[in-house]
Write a protein that holds these residues in place. Structure first.
Motif, PDB file in Angstrom:
ATOM      1  N   PRO A   1     -50.728 144.350 -17.860  1.00  0.00           N
ATOM      2  CA  PRO A   1     -51.811 143.460 -18.305  1.00  0.00           C
ATOM      3  C   PRO A   1     -52.465 142.769 -17.108  1.00  0.00           C
ATOM      4  O   PRO A   1     -51.796 142.465 -16.119  1.00  0.00           O
ATOM      5  N   GLU A   2     -53.765 142.534 -17.193  1.00  0.00           N
ATOM      6  CA  GLU A   2     -54.484 141.935 -16.079  1.00  0.00           C
ATOM      7  C   GLU A   2     -54.506 140.412 -16.194  1.00  0.00           C
ATOM      8  O   GLU A   2     -54.742 139.854 -17.262  1.00  0.00           O
ATOM      9  N   LEU A   3     -54.258 139.748 -15.077  1.00  0.00           N
ATOM     10  CA  LEU A   3     -54.336 138.297 -14.989  1.00  0.00           C
ATOM     11  C   LEU A   3     -55.620 137.917 -14.260  1.00  0.00           C
ATOM     12  O   LEU A   3     -56.014 138.580 -13.303  1.00  0.00           O
ATOM     13  N   THR A   4     -56.263 136.861 -14.713  1.00  0.00           N
ATOM     14  CA  THR A   4     -57.468 136.382 -14.038  1.00  0.00           C
ATOM     15  C   THR A   4     -57.192 134.988 -13.481  1.00  0.00           C
ATOM     16  O   THR A   4     -56.372 134.238 -14.015  1.00  0.00           O
ATOM     17  N   ALA A   5     -57.894 134.653 -12.390  1.00  0.00           N
ATOM     18  CA  ALA A   5     -57.673 133.357 -11.749  1.00  0.00           C
ATOM     19  C   ALA A   5     -58.966 132.813 -11.166  1.00  0.00           C
ATOM     20  O   ALA A   5     -59.779 133.564 -10.629  1.00  0.00           O
ATOM     21  N   ARG A   6     -59.125 131.504 -11.262  1.00  0.00           N
ATOM     22  CA  ARG A   6     -60.214 130.821 -10.572  1.00  0.00           C
ATOM     23  C   ARG A   6     -59.766 130.516  -9.139  1.00  0.00           C
ATOM     24  O   ARG A   6     -58.563 130.445  -8.854  1.00  0.00           O
TER      25      ARG A   6
END
Length: 321
Positions: free
Chosen positions: A95-100
Motif C-alpha cells: 500500500p502507498e503512503l503519502t506525506a506532506r
C-alpha cells in the motif's frame, strides 16, 4: 517517557552513544576512499536500515549463529538479479503512503551491533526514528535495550558530524526521507539518480570527481534511499535497477534476520574491507533489512544486523502510528 536505567555503570550510556553515532551517520555512507585502477571505490558506513515485525533478543553468540548459519532449507536456486526482480514485484503490491513536507517518516528497527567492527560484545537495541519527510527538520530518535521493554531513553535530536571536524555537528538538515518524486521506470530512475547523487560528505582529501563520477554511484544512491520511504512503484523500479548492477551474489542456505525472520540474503558489490547483505523474505521477497560484516586477515566477522519492524507517516517526532 522513562529513562534507561544506567545502574550497570556505563553500559546503557555507551549503548546510546554508539547507536546515536550509527544513526547520525546513516546518510554519510563513505568514510574511506582509495583508488582502484582509474576509479575510486569506497567503504560504505554500516547503516541502520529502516523498520517492521516481531523482535527477539540476540545474545553475542546468537547473532553469529542466527545471521550466518546455513539452515535446513536448500540453497536458493534463483540468481541475485532474479530475487531482486521478485522483490520489485513484491514492492509494487504494498500500500502507498503519502506525506506532506512537514510530516515525518517513522521507522522502528531492531539492531544488533558490536562496539568495534570485529571484537567486543554484541548489543541488541530497538530504535525508533522520526525523519523529516520534506527535509525541513533534523532527525530525532530514541532507543531502548531489547532486554528492557520499559527502558526507552529520551527523544534526541540527531545531527551529522562534519567530516572535516568529527567533534563538530553540521547544522544542515538531512535530505528528505520521503522520496515521492522518484521515477517509476528503471531507465528513468537511473538517469535521475545520476543527476541527483546522495551527498556522501566526503573528507577533504577525497577525489570527489572520481567518486561521484563512478558508474556505481547511482546504485549507491539507490541503496541510501531505502533508509527512508520509497513509494511502491518507485521502489519496484529501484529493485529492478539494483538487479542490473553486476557483482551481486546470493548467500546459499537459510538466513535469519535480526528479528528472527527467515529470508534469503544477497551480498551487494563494491564494499571494501567487508560485506553488505540485503535480506528478503524467502517466500514473499519483501525487503526485511540488512547486515554488515568486516573481513580481517581473511576471516569474516559480523558487525551489525538491522531488521525493519515498522514504517509509517506521522505528524511530529515522538508520535507513534
Amino acid at each position: 517517557m522513562s529513562k534507561i536505567d544506567q545502574s550497570p555503570q556505563g553500559f546503557e550510556e555507551q549503548l546510546l552513544t554508539d547507536l546515536t553515532a550509527h544513526v547520525a551517520r546513516r546518510a554519510e555512507m563513505v568514510s574511506v576512499v582509495r583508488p582502484v585502477g582509474h576509479r575510486t571505490r569506497f567503504l560504505r558506513g554500516w547503516r541502520l536500515a529502516g523498520a517492521f515485525g516481531l523482535a527477539v533478543a540476540l545474545t553475542a553468540g546468537g547473532l553469529a549463529v542466527q545471521t550466518m548459519r546455513v539452515g535446513d532449507r536448500p540453497p536458493a536456486t534463483a540468481s541475485a538479479s532474479e530475487i531482486l526482480r521478485m522483490a520489485a514485484d513484491a514492492a509494487r503490491q504494498q500500500p502507498e503512503l503519502t506525506a506532506r513536507p512537514d510530516q515525518y517518516v517513522f521507522t522502528e528497527i531492531l539492531a544488533t551491533t558490536r562496539e568495534l567492527p570485529d571484537s567486543g560484545p554484541y548489543r541488541t537495541v530497538r530504535t525508533q526514528t522520526w525523519q523529516s519527510a520534506g527535509g525541513v527538520a533534523h532527525t530525532q530518535a530514541r532507543y531502548r535495550p531489547e532486554t528492557d521493554p520499559n527502558g526507552w531513553g529520551e527523544l534526541r535530536v540527531l545531527r551529522m558530524d562534519d567530516p572535516a571536524d568529527p567533534d563538530k555537528e553540521l547544522d544542515a538538515f538531512p535530505p528528505p526521507a520521503y522520496h515521492g518524486d522518484l521515477p517509476t521506470e528503471p531507465d528513468e530512475l537511473l538517469r535521475y539518480l545520476r543527476a541527483h547523487p546522495v551527498d556522501l560528505h566526503l573528507p577533504e582529501a577525497a577525489d570527489e570527481e572520481a567518486v561521484y563520477g563512478d558508474e556505481s554511484m547511482p546504485y549507491t544512491t539507490a541503496r541510501s534511499m531505502l533508509d527512508g520511504y520509497v513509494p511502491p512503484r518507485a521502489l519496484g523500479a529501484l529493485f529492478e535497477l539494483l538487479a542490473r548492477e553486476p557483482g551481486a551474489v546470493v548467500i546459499s542456505g537459510d538466513v535469519v534476520d535480526a528479528a528472527g525472520r527467515h529470508g534469503v540474503a544477497i551480498r551487494m558489490p563494491g564494499v571494501i574491507g567487508g560485506n553488505e547483505d540485503f535480506i528478503f523474505d524467502r517466500d514473499t521477497h519483501v525487503f526485511l533489512g540488512t547486515r554488515g560484516s568486516v573481513v580481517r586477515n581473511g576471516k569474516e566477522s559480523m558487525h551489525m544486523a538491522a531488521a525493519r519492524l515498522r514504517l509509517a507517516i506521522v505528524d511530529r517526532p515522538g508520535q507513534l502510528p
